[in-house]
Each structure stands twice: as structure tokens, then as C-alpha cells.
Design a protein around this motif. Structure first.
Motif, PDB file in Angstrom:
ATOM      1  N   ALA A 192     -10.635  14.069  -0.736  1.00 36.65           N
ATOM      2  CA  ALA A 192     -10.272  15.140  -1.673  1.00 36.65           C
ATOM      3  C   ALA A 192      -8.821  15.566  -1.495  1.00 36.65           C
ATOM      4  N   GLY A 193      -8.270  15.395  -0.324  1.00 35.23           N
ATOM      5  CA  GLY A 193      -6.914  15.834  -0.031  1.00 35.23           C
ATOM      6  C   GLY A 193      -5.826  15.132  -0.825  1.00 35.23           C
ATOM      7  N   ILE A 194      -6.141  14.023  -1.482  1.00 34.36           N
ATOM      8  CA  ILE A 194      -5.110  13.317  -2.243  1.00 34.36           C
ATOM      9  C   ILE A 194      -4.774  14.039  -3.543  1.00 34.36           C
TER      10      ILE A 194
ATOM     11  N   LEU B 254      -4.220   8.442   2.127  1.00 31.44           N
ATOM     12  CA  LEU B 254      -5.063   7.242   2.009  1.00 31.44           C
ATOM     13  C   LEU B 254      -4.832   6.315   3.194  1.00 31.44           C
ATOM     14  N   ARG B 255      -3.568   6.125   3.575  1.00 30.75           N
ATOM     15  CA  ARG B 255      -3.258   5.268   4.720  1.00 30.75           C
ATOM     16  C   ARG B 255      -3.922   5.806   5.986  1.00 30.75           C
ATOM     17  N   GLU B 256      -3.842   7.138   6.200  1.00 32.40           N
ATOM     18  CA  GLU B 256      -4.455   7.753   7.382  1.00 32.40           C
ATOM     19  C   GLU B 256      -5.977   7.595   7.355  1.00 32.40           C
ATOM     20  N   GLU B 257      -6.581   7.786   6.200  1.00 31.52           N
ATOM     21  CA  GLU B 257      -8.040   7.660   6.085  1.00 31.52           C
ATOM     22  C   GLU B 257      -8.478   6.210   6.311  1.00 31.52           C
TER      23      GLU B 257
ATOM     24  N   LEU C 273       1.043   3.788  -9.875  1.00 32.58           N
ATOM     25  CA  LEU C 273       0.061   4.481 -10.706  1.00 32.58           C
ATOM     26  C   LEU C 273       0.544   5.896 -10.991  1.00 32.58           C
ATOM     27  N   HIS C 274       0.531   6.267 -12.249  1.00 40.03           N
ATOM     28  CA  HIS C 274       0.958   7.612 -12.640  1.00 40.03           C
ATOM     29  C   HIS C 274      -0.005   8.629 -12.036  1.00 40.03           C
ATOM     30  N   GLY C 275       0.521   9.527 -11.195  1.00 45.49           N
ATOM     31  CA  GLY C 275      -0.307  10.537 -10.543  1.00 45.49           C
ATOM     32  C   GLY C 275      -0.444  10.323  -9.051  1.00 45.49           C
ATOM     33  N   VAL C 276      -0.090   9.133  -8.581  1.00 48.26           N
ATOM     34  CA  VAL C 276      -0.173   8.841  -7.146  1.00 48.26           C
ATOM     35  C   VAL C 276       1.225   8.939  -6.557  1.00 48.26           C
ATOM     36  N   GLY C 277       1.392   9.847  -5.611  1.00 49.55           N
ATOM     37  CA  GLY C 277       2.691  10.046  -4.976  1.00 49.55           C
ATOM     38  C   GLY C 277       2.649   9.725  -3.497  1.00 49.55           C
ATOM     39  N   PRO C 278       3.771   9.919  -2.808  1.00 45.78           N
ATOM     40  CA  PRO C 278       3.857   9.607  -1.375  1.00 45.78           C
ATOM     41  C   PRO C 278       2.825  10.345  -0.527  1.00 45.78           C
ATOM     42  N   LYS C 279       2.526  11.606  -0.851  1.00 42.57           N
ATOM     43  CA  LYS C 279       1.547  12.363  -0.075  1.00 42.57           C
ATOM     44  C   LYS C 279       0.169  11.717  -0.186  1.00 42.57           C
TER      45      LYS C 279
END
Length: 177
Positions: A122-124, A165-168, A154-160
Motif C-alpha cells: 500500500a505504501g507505493i 517495491l525494491r525493498e519489498e 509507467l505514468h504514476g510510478v515514481g522513484p519512491k
């Protein structure tokens, strides 16, 4: 004022969209059905249902109906006369008008965030979640098949969102491609 680049970004952000040409025009299709194209004169043509055509004509006075045998099949407007937000909405409406029902239903579910079986954190954020679900990436396993650059495109996906996602993925012993 919008550009072909903005149209391309809006169209290719939708699931299973392919870019090609149609009668020499840049064109976008979903599973072989065209939904948007750009004429050599810089007009965007969108395949829309009758209700959407009437709404578009009302909202954009420089636009016009596209009819075949007296039946409205779409809308044409100069790219220079439409803003990005309106273009995005019209491209989505055209995609929904031409996409197969199951694929359209999957994107509609993604828009509302009600995709069963999704384990995305959910944090994304909601925009990133919608973008991932819209691209068919409903699980972390599917996300792991993509590169960081793929996700950021992808429009809406940023570095955060990518960081989360990488951490998960790392927590579960996986990583991005």
C-alpha cells in the motif's frame, strides 16, 4: 496544446496497447482494434461511443464527429486545441470503447484498487498501484520481471514507489530484473 509525444505516452500507458501505422498515420490499437491515430495535419482521431462523441463535441468546439453511414464512430480534434488532461481522458475513453470486455474490466478494477490477489504494498500510493495494475503487474512476482526503467516509464510510478517495491522484493528474496 498537446503533442504526439503526449498522445503516445497516454496511449501506451494503457494495457496491451501497440503503436503502429494506419494509412500512413501514427496509430494505437488494443488487441488489433484501433482506438487512436494522428493525421498528417496534426489532428487526433479517437474511436468513441456515441455518448462520448457528443460530450467531446460539446467540450471542444474545434473538434468534429467522425461518422460512417450516418452513425457516429469517433471524434477528431487538432492536437493544438486540446489540453493534456482532456486528451488523456479521451484516449482512455477510446481505449475502453475498443478493448475486449475482460481487459477493460481488469483496468476498471485497477482504477478502483479492487484487484483480488494483489500483494502490492500500500505504501507505493494509489497512482502507482493503478499504473501497475493497469499494466498487468498485480503481484510482486510480476513486478520482479521488470526493470527499474520499465517501472519508471509507467505514468504514476515514481522513484519512491520503485524504492518501496525494491525493498519489498528484497524482503522476500527477489529483485527487479
Amino acid at each position: 496544446m498537446t503533442t504526439v509525444t503526449q498522445l503516445r505516452k497516454a496511449a501506451l500507458a494503457l494495457p496491451e496497447t501497440e503503436e503502429g501505422t494506419h494509412f500512413g498515420m501514427v496509430a494505437f490499437s488494443v488487441r488489433g482494434k484501433g482506438f487512436a491515430s494522428v493525421t498528417k495535419d496534426g489532428e487526433v482521431q479517437l474511436q468513441l461511443g456515441a455518448d462520448e462523441v457528443e460530450s467531446a463535441v460539446s467540450a471542444h468546439p474545434t473538434g468534429e464527429r467522425i461518422s460512417r453511414n450516418g452513425t457516429p464512430i469517433g471524434f477528431r480534434v487538432p492536437l493544438a486545441d486540446i489540453d493534456g488532461k482532456d486528451l488523456n481522458a479521451l484516449v482512455r475513453a477510446a481505449w475502453f470503447a475498443r478493448a475486449p470486455k475482460r481487459l477493460a474490466a481488469a483496468l476498471a478494477d485497477a482504477d478502483t484498487g479492487t484487484t483480488p490477489g494483489s500483494d502490492l504494498p500500500a505504501g507505493i500510493g494509489k497512482p502507482a498501484t493503478r499504473a501497475l495494475l493497469g499494466a498487468g503487474l498485480s503481484t510482486l512476482a510480476k513486478v520482479a520481471t521488470r526493470t527499474e526503467a520499465d517501472l519508471l516509464a509507467l505514468h504514476g510510478v515514481g522513484p519512491k514507489a520503485v524504492r518501496i517495491l525494491r525493498e519489498e522484493l528484497a524482503r522476500t528474496g527477489r529483485s527487479l530484473r
